[in-house]
Design a protein around this motif. Structure first.
Motif, PDB file in Angstrom:
ATOM      1  N   ALA A  60       0.993  -1.173   0.039  1.00  0.00           N
ATOM      2  CA  ALA A  60      -0.123   0.250  -0.114  1.00  0.00           C
ATOM      3  C   ALA A  60       1.062   1.300   0.099  1.00  0.00           C
ATOM      4  CB  ALA A  60      -1.109   0.229   1.314  1.00  0.00           C
ATOM      5  N   VAL A  61       0.429   2.228  -0.658  1.00  0.00           N
ATOM      6  CA  VAL A  61       1.371   3.532  -1.004  1.00  0.00           C
ATOM      7  C   VAL A  61       0.386   4.717  -0.579  1.00  0.00           C
ATOM      8  CG1 VAL A  61       2.629   4.836  -2.320  1.00  0.00           C
ATOM      9  CG2 VAL A  61       2.907   2.352  -2.515  1.00  0.00           C
ATOM     10  N   GLY A  64       1.224  12.180   0.570  1.00  0.00           N
ATOM     11  CA  GLY A  64       0.567  13.499   1.371  1.00  0.00           C
ATOM     12  C   GLY A  64       1.102  13.790   2.532  1.00  0.00           C
ATOM     13  N   VAL A  65       0.230  14.081   3.661  1.00  0.00           N
ATOM     14  CA  VAL A  65       0.940  14.563   4.695  1.00  0.00           C
ATOM     15  C   VAL A  65       1.128  13.343   5.883  1.00  0.00           C
ATOM     16  CG1 VAL A  65      -0.497  16.357   4.867  1.00  0.00           C
ATOM     17  CG2 VAL A  65      -1.553  14.416   5.850  1.00  0.00           C
ATOM     18  N   LYS A  66       1.806  13.457   6.935  1.00  0.00           N
ATOM     19  CA  LYS A  66       2.350  12.580   7.705  1.00  0.00           C
ATOM     20  C   LYS A  66       1.379  11.758   8.302  1.00  0.00           C
ATOM     21  CE  LYS A  66       6.166  11.949  11.022  1.00  0.00           C
ATOM     22  NZ  LYS A  66       7.154  11.393  10.026  1.00  0.00           N
ATOM     23  N   GLN A  67       0.146  12.358   8.494  1.00  0.00           N
ATOM     24  CA  GLN A  67      -1.083  11.549   9.307  1.00  0.00           C
ATOM     25  C   GLN A  67      -1.577  10.699   8.353  1.00  0.00           C
ATOM     26  OE1 GLN A  67      -0.344  14.961   9.014  1.00  0.00           O
ATOM     27  NE2 GLN A  67      -1.472  16.168  10.418  1.00  0.00           N
ATOM     28  N   ALA A  68      -1.199  10.404   7.089  1.00  0.00           N
ATOM     29  CA  ALA A  68      -1.708   9.228   6.145  1.00  0.00           C
ATOM     30  C   ALA A  68      -1.209   8.051   6.681  1.00  0.00           C
ATOM     31  CB  ALA A  68      -1.131   9.703   4.671  1.00  0.00           C
ATOM     32  N   GLN A  69      -0.229   8.062   7.835  1.00  0.00           N
ATOM     33  CA  GLN A  69       0.119   6.748   8.372  1.00  0.00           C
ATOM     34  C   GLN A  69      -1.023   6.017   8.708  1.00  0.00           C
ATOM     35  OE1 GLN A  69       2.887   7.224  11.698  1.00  0.00           O
ATOM     36  NE2 GLN A  69       4.615   7.923  10.194  1.00  0.00           N
ATOM     37  N   GLU A  70      -1.995   6.621   9.255  1.00  0.00           N
ATOM     38  CA  GLU A  70      -3.368   5.832   9.797  1.00  0.00           C
ATOM     39  C   GLU A  70      -3.952   5.492   8.892  1.00  0.00           C
ATOM     40  OE1 GLU A  70      -5.677   9.343  11.627  1.00  0.00           O
ATOM     41  OE2 GLU A  70      -4.063   9.863  12.706  1.00  0.00           O
ATOM     42  N   THR A  71      -4.173   5.844   7.506  1.00  0.00           N
ATOM     43  CA  THR A  71      -4.987   5.529   6.371  1.00  0.00           C
ATOM     44  C   THR A  71      -4.034   4.147   5.818  1.00  0.00           C
ATOM     45  OG1 THR A  71      -5.171   7.660   5.431  1.00  0.00           O
ATOM     46  CG2 THR A  71      -5.614   5.822   3.864  1.00  0.00           C
ATOM     47  N   VAL A  86       4.838   8.273   1.329  1.00  0.00           N
ATOM     48  CA  VAL A  86       5.604   9.650   0.875  1.00  0.00           C
ATOM     49  C   VAL A  86       5.361  10.804   1.446  1.00  0.00           C
ATOM     50  CG1 VAL A  86       6.397  10.803  -1.291  1.00  0.00           C
ATOM     51  CG2 VAL A  86       6.279   8.291  -1.100  1.00  0.00           C
ATOM     52  N   VAL A  87       5.921  11.361   2.280  1.00  0.00           N
ATOM     53  CA  VAL A  87       5.590  12.792   3.042  1.00  0.00           C
ATOM     54  C   VAL A  87       5.711  13.937   1.915  1.00  0.00           C
ATOM     55  CG1 VAL A  87       5.694  14.163   4.930  1.00  0.00           C
ATOM     56  CG2 VAL A  87       6.039  11.971   5.221  1.00  0.00           C
ATOM     57  N   ALA A  88       4.810  14.404   1.355  1.00  0.00           N
ATOM     58  CA  ALA A  88       5.046  15.240   0.263  1.00  0.00           C
ATOM     59  C   ALA A  88       4.683  16.556   0.892  1.00  0.00           C
ATOM     60  CB  ALA A  88       4.111  14.972  -0.891  1.00  0.00           C
ATOM     61  N   THR A  89       4.045  17.018   2.074  1.00  0.00           N
ATOM     62  CA  THR A  89       3.285  18.343   2.239  1.00  0.00           C
ATOM     63  C   THR A  89       3.349  17.948   3.816  1.00  0.00           C
ATOM     64  OG1 THR A  89       1.999  20.033   2.311  1.00  0.00           O
ATOM     65  CG2 THR A  89       1.142  18.155   1.993  1.00  0.00           C
ATOM     66  N   GLU A  90       3.544  19.338   4.459  1.00  0.00           N
ATOM     67  CA  GLU A  90       3.256  19.451   5.927  1.00  0.00           C
ATOM     68  C   GLU A  90       1.858  19.842   6.295  1.00  0.00           C
ATOM     69  OE1 GLU A  90       5.133  18.075   8.386  1.00  0.00           O
ATOM     70  OE2 GLU A  90       6.894  17.561   6.682  1.00  0.00           O
ATOM     71  N   THR A 207      10.487  10.687   0.905  1.00  0.00           N
ATOM     72  CA  THR A 207       9.894  12.069   0.398  1.00  0.00           C
ATOM     73  C   THR A 207       9.955  12.052  -0.986  1.00  0.00           C
ATOM     74  OG1 THR A 207      12.361  13.175   0.445  1.00  0.00           O
ATOM     75  CG2 THR A 207      11.059  13.099   2.715  1.00  0.00           C
ATOM     76  N   PRO A 208       9.102  13.348  -1.608  1.00  0.00           N
ATOM     77  CA  PRO A 208       9.270  13.138  -3.166  1.00  0.00           C
ATOM     78  C   PRO A 208      10.656  13.613  -3.469  1.00  0.00           C
ATOM     79  CG  PRO A 208       7.525  14.535  -2.142  1.00  0.00           C
ATOM     80  CD  PRO A 208       8.294  14.023  -1.058  1.00  0.00           C
ATOM     81  N   ALA A 209      11.694  13.995  -2.738  1.00  0.00           N
ATOM     82  CA  ALA A 209      12.994  14.094  -3.367  1.00  0.00           C
ATOM     83  C   ALA A 209      13.723  12.956  -3.213  1.00  0.00           C
ATOM     84  CB  ALA A 209      13.896  15.072  -2.170  1.00  0.00           C
ATOM     85  N   ASP A 210      13.352  11.819  -2.599  1.00  0.00           N
ATOM     86  CA  ASP A 210      13.930  10.670  -2.519  1.00  0.00           C
ATOM     87  C   ASP A 210      13.556  10.045  -4.192  1.00  0.00           C
ATOM     88  OD1 ASP A 210      14.849  10.516  -0.130  1.00  0.00           O
ATOM     89  OD2 ASP A 210      12.802   9.785   0.772  1.00  0.00           O
ATOM     90  N   TYR A 211      12.671  10.353  -4.724  1.00  0.00           N
ATOM     91  CA  TYR A 211      12.370   9.967  -6.221  1.00  0.00           C
ATOM     92  C   TYR A 211      12.629  10.975  -7.131  1.00  0.00           C
ATOM     93  CZ  TYR A 211       9.968   6.249  -3.236  1.00  0.00           C
ATOM     94  OH  TYR A 211       9.511   5.239  -2.433  1.00  0.00           O
ATOM     95  N   GLY A 212      13.203  11.943  -6.699  1.00  0.00           N
ATOM     96  CA  GLY A 212      13.493  13.035  -7.750  1.00  0.00           C
ATOM     97  C   GLY A 212      12.357  13.839  -8.461  1.00  0.00           C
ATOM     98  N   VAL A 213      11.072  13.755  -7.498  1.00  0.00           N
ATOM     99  CA  VAL A 213      10.079  14.593  -8.214  1.00  0.00           C
ATOM    100  C   VAL A 213       9.727  15.940  -7.631  1.00  0.00           C
ATOM    101  CG1 VAL A 213       7.218  14.108  -8.315  1.00  0.00           C
ATOM    102  CG2 VAL A 213       8.942  12.232  -8.568  1.00  0.00           C
ATOM    103  N   ASP A 214       9.043  16.685  -8.294  1.00  0.00           N
ATOM    104  CA  ASP A 214       8.927  18.383  -7.915  1.00  0.00           C
ATOM    105  C   ASP A 214       7.274  18.106  -7.550  1.00  0.00           C
ATOM    106  OD1 ASP A 214       8.471  20.874  -7.216  1.00  0.00           O
ATOM    107  OD2 ASP A 214       9.211  21.567  -9.223  1.00  0.00           O
TER     108      ASP A 214
END
Length: 253
Positions: A60-61, A64-71, A86-90, A207-214
């Motif tokens: 599962a992937v 979004g935000v860190k709170q998506a851990q719950e999902t 992938v924590v893409a925003t705070e 993080t998105p940077a780990d995958y080279g994505v803006d």
């Protein structure tokens, strides 16, 4: 075969959405969040395929935000084997756009090499219905959208999809992207023992940077407004009166 299932954290479908007073967006303060219903169906389908013996691992992937851990923990409790966040925003008010999500998913697919990606046809918060199609284009994989039935046969999948005129059955070569519709299945509830077990299942944080994505937004929300209040109906005494109102007042005939 490995299956990748993207899931999104959205406002629970039972909650009445409120627009902020200044019209800058939706009010998320103290609002119950849950897994996007279409994604929940996708997770359930992957689990059923694993139970049938055609799938070995479910990843599962969420992006979004860190709170998506719950999902993701919900997906793990349902039966997924491991998860990637992938924590893409705070900022919980920032929605990662479909193209950025598709680019990150492509990078994850390149790493994980799944035989199938099963996703919800759309998220109920923005109704974009674009991520699956964009991911298919980026990967150059087959795609089947709006699936209401899926059967895997060897290196291909038969997918019955809902179209305007009824049902259409197509055969796609795997690896493939399949986006699911409401009538595919009824998702299971996670049992308490499985919820406890889910806490020990692997959940990698990236993080998105780990995958080279803006993930810088390309779209700007100018304003948000609630739909107009529906007007009360009018009782008519005869067909003639109904026709007159439709013609003279509603202007539809």
């Amino acid at each position: 075969m490995k299956v990748l299932v993207p899931v999104k954290r959205v406002i629970d479908y039972n909650v009445k959405v409120r627009v902020k007073a200044d019209g800058t967006g939706v009010d998320l303060a103290n609002v119950k969040m849950s897994m996007n219903p279409f994604d929940e169906i996708a997770v359930e389908q992957a689990i059923r395929m694993k139970e049938a013996g055609s799938v070995e691992e479910i990843v599962a992937v969420s992006i979004g935000v860190k709170q998506a851990q719950e999902t993701l923990r919900t997906a793990l409790a349902m039966g997924a084997d491991r998860a990637i966040l992938v924590v893409a925003t705070e900022d919980v008010n920032t929605d990662i756009e479909p193209l950025a999500v598709a680019k990150i998913l492509k990078a994850i697919v390149d790493e994980e090499a799944p035989g199938l990606v099963i996703c919800g046809k759309q998220a109920i918060d923005n109704d974009m219905n674009a991520t699956g199609q964009m991911l298919s284009a980026l990967l150059g994989w087959s795609q089947a959208t709006f699936a209401s039935e899926i059967t895997v046969e060897g290196d291909s999948a038969n997918v019955t999809r809902e179209v305007d005129g009824g049902l259409q059955t197509i055969k796609v070569k795997m690896p493939a992207i399949i986006s699911v519709d409401l009538r595919l299945n009824e998702p299971r509830y996670a049992s308490l023992p499985n919820i406890m077990k889910a806490k020990k299942k692997p959940l990698d944080e990236k993080t998105p940077a780990d995958y080279g994505v803006d993930v810088t937004p390309r779209l700007e929300v100018v304003s948000t407004a609630e739909p107009a209040t529906r007007q009360a109906g009018v009782m008519v005494g005869s067909v003639e009166e109904l026709v007159t109102k439709l013609k003279d007042e509603a202007g539809v005939i």
